[in-house]
Design a protein around this motif. Sequence first.
Motif, PDB file in Angstrom:
ATOM      1  N   LEU A  13      34.079  17.153  24.225  1.00 52.71           N
ATOM      2  CA  LEU A  13      34.854  16.639  24.704  1.00 52.71           C
ATOM      3  C   LEU A  13      36.132  16.502  23.200  1.00 52.71           C
ATOM      4  CD1 LEU A  13      36.371  14.329  24.858  1.00 52.71           C
ATOM      5  CD2 LEU A  13      35.619  12.253  22.674  1.00 52.71           C
ATOM      6  N   ASN A  14      37.232  17.052  23.096  1.00 55.44           N
ATOM      7  CA  ASN A  14      38.174  17.075  22.136  1.00 55.44           C
ATOM      8  C   ASN A  14      39.368  16.866  22.071  1.00 55.44           C
ATOM      9  OD1 ASN A  14      40.343  19.060  23.372  1.00 55.44           O
ATOM     10  ND2 ASN A  14      38.367  20.256  24.035  1.00 55.44           N
ATOM     11  N   GLU A  15      40.372  16.359  21.573  1.00 52.49           N
ATOM     12  CA  GLU A  15      41.231  15.093  21.207  1.00 52.49           C
ATOM     13  C   GLU A  15      42.678  15.552  22.103  1.00 52.49           C
ATOM     14  OE1 GLU A  15      41.941  18.234  17.812  1.00 52.49           O
ATOM     15  OE2 GLU A  15      39.989  16.998  19.066  1.00 52.49           O
ATOM     16  N   LYS A  40      34.299  10.238  19.764  1.00 51.88           N
ATOM     17  CA  LYS A  40      33.468  12.031  19.902  1.00 51.88           C
ATOM     18  C   LYS A  40      32.597  11.831  19.310  1.00 51.88           C
ATOM     19  CE  LYS A  40      34.233  16.394  19.004  1.00 51.88           C
ATOM     20  NZ  LYS A  40      32.993  16.723  18.752  1.00 51.88           N
ATOM     21  N   GLU A  41      31.438  10.989  18.916  1.00 51.46           N
ATOM     22  CA  GLU A  41      30.016  10.504  17.942  1.00 51.46           C
ATOM     23  C   GLU A  41      29.035  10.814  19.741  1.00 51.46           C
ATOM     24  OE1 GLU A  41      27.759   8.443  15.568  1.00 51.46           O
ATOM     25  OE2 GLU A  41      29.691   7.800  14.878  1.00 51.46           O
ATOM     26  N   ASP A  92      40.928  12.420  13.496  1.00 41.33           N
ATOM     27  CA  ASP A  92      41.396  11.135  13.949  1.00 41.33           C
ATOM     28  C   ASP A  92      42.236  10.216  14.530  1.00 41.33           C
ATOM     29  OD1 ASP A  92      39.232   9.067  14.893  1.00 41.33           O
ATOM     30  OD2 ASP A  92      38.655   8.754  12.800  1.00 41.33           O
ATOM     31  N   PHE A  93      41.930   9.635  15.105  1.00 41.32           N
ATOM     32  CA  PHE A  93      43.546   9.079  15.556  1.00 41.32           C
ATOM     33  C   PHE A  93      43.297   7.208  16.295  1.00 41.32           C
ATOM     34  CE2 PHE A  93      43.071  11.787  18.705  1.00 41.32           C
ATOM     35  CZ  PHE A  93      42.802  10.921  19.867  1.00 41.32           C
ATOM     36  N   SER A 129      28.031  -4.779  18.633  1.00 37.56           N
ATOM     37  CA  SER A 129      26.829  -3.773  18.262  1.00 37.56           C
ATOM     38  C   SER A 129      25.772  -3.390  18.994  1.00 37.56           C
ATOM     39  CB  SER A 129      26.428  -4.512  17.146  1.00 37.56           C
ATOM     40  OG  SER A 129      25.490  -5.519  18.316  1.00 37.56           O
ATOM     41  N   VAL A 130      26.527  -3.591  19.783  1.00 35.00           N
ATOM     42  CA  VAL A 130      25.580  -3.486  21.425  1.00 35.00           C
ATOM     43  C   VAL A 130      25.211  -1.711  21.500  1.00 35.00           C
ATOM     44  CG1 VAL A 130      24.672  -3.126  23.910  1.00 35.00           C
ATOM     45  CG2 VAL A 130      24.650  -4.725  22.221  1.00 35.00           C
ATOM     46  N   PHE A 131      26.695  -1.673  21.081  1.00 35.57           N
ATOM     47  CA  PHE A 131      28.091  -0.338  21.687  1.00 35.57           C
ATOM     48  C   PHE A 131      28.156   0.739  20.797  1.00 35.57           C
ATOM     49  CE2 PHE A 131      29.680  -3.750  24.928  1.00 35.57           C
ATOM     50  CZ  PHE A 131      29.023  -3.250  26.396  1.00 35.57           C
ATOM     51  N   SER A 132      27.589   0.715  19.929  1.00 34.92           N
ATOM     52  CA  SER A 132      27.478   2.036  18.436  1.00 34.92           C
ATOM     53  C   SER A 132      27.278   3.700  19.680  1.00 34.92           C
ATOM     54  CB  SER A 132      26.406   1.600  17.787  1.00 34.92           C
ATOM     55  OG  SER A 132      25.309   2.143  18.319  1.00 34.92           O
TER      56      SER A 132
END
Length: 319
Positions: A271-273, A261-262, A7-8, A285-288
């Motif tokens: 997708l990877n870093e 990533k989620e 994570d970053f 909240s719409v953009f969870s």
Amino acid sequence: MQTQTKDFRLNANKRKSLVSHYEDYIRNKKSKVRIAYDKARENFVELQPKIWELITQVVRKQQPQQDVDTINSMRAKYGDNGGHIHDDSCFYFTCPTDEKDSEGNKITNSNEIHLDMKLDANVSNSYNNDFAYAYYYDDLKQHGLDPDLEYKWKDKKNPTYYNTESQVKEFIGFSRNHNDDDKSKPINDPFWQKTIPVIGTSYCHSRQFQVDDITHSTLNQFRIAQQELVRTHEAMFNYINDKVTKIEQGLKSYTKYSQAKELFDKLNIPLNESMLDDQSTMALSVFSPENLADMLTDQDEEFESREAKIAHFKALQLN
């Protein structure tokens, strides 16, 4: 043992890379709009030689080759006073029908069709190159050029638009300032260089060829095919642009890579870093990841089964 995602924090450049990665994915996806575009292009390519043959038959029937040869010999002897011959790729056809106006008076409708067979054909009653950009959509993208420029900057022709337009025109061959005789340019493809000798001036509308209703209908199908290629290109742009706008808005609320990533996992987009190294007015909240994934997923784009996909393709073939 499951590997934990590194994570970053996300910054503007990484968000931009995420958007670019997503755009590449949906642009290459076989969505319904992409399938419709491919079908429209294939239909045009199939029709083009057949329509040329039909036009040649119509023109030569009404203007026999013997008459063309006579005028050419007269021109060789008397110059312009010997008559006019023009190598044309622009044609007007009519199929007159008797009709009645709102007051019951008899009128004649010419049912005029204008067919422009060149790459710079005007198919949308506006002087632009929408047809050429639609036809060479994939070629332009493969060369890092933007075939969507007319739609992207429709209401704001800024310096970026004019620079992009210059590059695209130069690639196709519309630009007269660079290598006009370059045979590799699309405009110099023999596909677009065909002409038919016609008797008359270079003004296309000054001569009209009358045809029967069957021929008229066939010629009109080609006109429709040109327009459909332009229409499906614009529809594809609108589809992609809508998706990209949504993900751009959504990613503004994301602070960590794990959130992105989620989201991409829910969209089934790899997708990877390492992919990020080079490359809102709505409630946050719409953009969870779950909600944004739902917004970006086309329920009507996905085929529930192999049978559904086959049925869809059969329906396209019947249209």
